[in-house]
Design an enzyme around this catalytic site. Sequence first.
Site, mmCIF file in Angstrom:
data_model
loop_
_atom_site.group_PDB
_atom_site.id
_atom_site.type_symbol
_atom_site.label_atom_id
_atom_site.label_comp_id
_atom_site.label_asym_id
_atom_site.label_seq_id
_atom_site.Cartn_x
_atom_site.Cartn_y
_atom_site.Cartn_z
ATOM 1 C CG ASP A 203 -88.725 -29.657 -10.196
ATOM 2 O OD1 ASP A 203 -89.641 -30.519 -8.874
ATOM 3 O OD2 ASP A 203 -89.315 -28.597 -10.791
ATOM 4 C CD GLN A 505 -49.245 -13.206 -44.710
ATOM 5 O OE1 GLN A 505 -49.108 -12.049 -44.367
ATOM 6 N NE2 GLN A 505 -49.451 -12.832 -45.839
#
Length: 542
Positions: A203, A505
């Site tokens: 459209d 870590q």
Amino acid sequence: MGNQCQNGTLGSDYHNRFPREHAVGYVQGDSYLDLKKFDDTWPEVNNFKPTAASILRRGLDPTSINVLGRKTADLREHYIIGRKLGQGQFGTTYLCTEINTGCEYACKTIPKRKLITKEDVEDVRREIQIMHHLSGHKNVVAIKDVYEDGQAVHIVMELCAGGELFDRIQEKGHYSERKAAELIRIIVSIVAMCHSLGVMHRDLKPENFLLLDKDDDLSIKAIDFGLSVFFKPGQVFTELVGSPYYVAPEVLHKRYGPESDVWSAGVILYVLLSGVPPFWAETQQGIFDAVLKGHIDFQSDPWPKISDSAKDLIRKMLSHCPSERLKAHEVLRHPWICENGVATDQALDPSVISRLKQFSAMNKLKKLALRVIAERLSEEEIAGLREMFKAVDTKNRGVITFGELREGLRRFGAEFKDTEIGDIMEAAHNDNNVTIHYEEFIAATLPLNKIEREEHLLAAFTYFDKDGSGYITVDKLQRACGEHNMEDSLLEEIISEVDQNNDGQIDYAEFVAMMQGSNVGLGWQTMESSLNVALRDAPQVH
């Protein structure tokens, strides 16, 4: 399903804005229904849908429909609803303000009483899925949130305050060739991006393009995906949809594909240069007849003054034979656009393919995190990627082989060397290059805007940091690899790649830096100290 922002109605309502001598005001309302009226063979049940009142008389409550298939928060807990911005056939759009930030958005509210058939409900779901699928493209209106209550579905999206591109055309009559080339490049780039992601708009018209800034004609956003569909290469559609001035002849013949979007864009280009549509008549039937005839007027003003190259492009975009019509990426390479300095050599929007390439250079921790994020996303957010996987998975097995991926990439317009495809296969499947499973494909192709959302990042970090210490360690990563059947070798090296302060870590700030940093290579940049916070200082998941 019309959308609306400031300065005019968007989507399905049409207000007969072309000069009267060149236009016909077809029936206001949903252009999708108008086109069905053109088809004498259309099933009667679709022309005469039952009303909400008739459903209620039969004892059914349309408000009991669950459109999204999941519970959502209350819209009014997060947004203040303001003035009405406009009215469409199915929904009303309001200005809304986010309570926490004060930012303004547009909220399209679709009452459930208007969702009469199963197809209506599916249309709303698909519109939301496609908006999520296309999110992140700078020229597509961004969807922010979706809510559902007993009465309606609410789609919160980017507010475009600049009005419609259609209004700008009307104000100027017609653009210079340079301006038209700039605008059509953006519009066709949007079409090419949609097609490369397996979406057909169906459209396209000036009313469905908004401006973020009324003073910037190039701040274009595509809106209103209510008639859009997912498609696979070679798939043929038969449903009559679109808007009369812009509909392609093959749509009227009920046998079409994505080439019909290029036709509609060609009509828009004709309007940009002349201020009137190429196919018009005093009746809707007359418009369709003109479309089917296909005669293009290049004799009337201003066409004698317009370059032959511009007219050549229009002819090639409005070729009656879809197979002879230029494809969207070919339009972007046409000499007329190049001569105006806005050409691109990009044959395919690389968003999905580049994410696959980046995935091949990613460490295991990031891959695992993406798997966690992918599992958290709603169905509508991953529907587009699911359709792309299905288009490549030709045997419906839930896995993609090397050959299927190579053929699928080729059909979507991307050319890769076998070695590159092998790298993608190996990376996406973690430890071998035999097949890619559905879940791996989704994780590998997630858009950046999904990856960087705070709640997704925190959820992914929490998945690894099950004890809530605020850190990811080798042991935690090893357990996560086991849960996802990934090889757990080189885990210490993986930690060291992300660990910026060398404490062995990964804290939350380092994790975010990894996820938001470049996906190519593993040299992550050091975050500012203000971001160097542990998980306990990060926002909580609700």
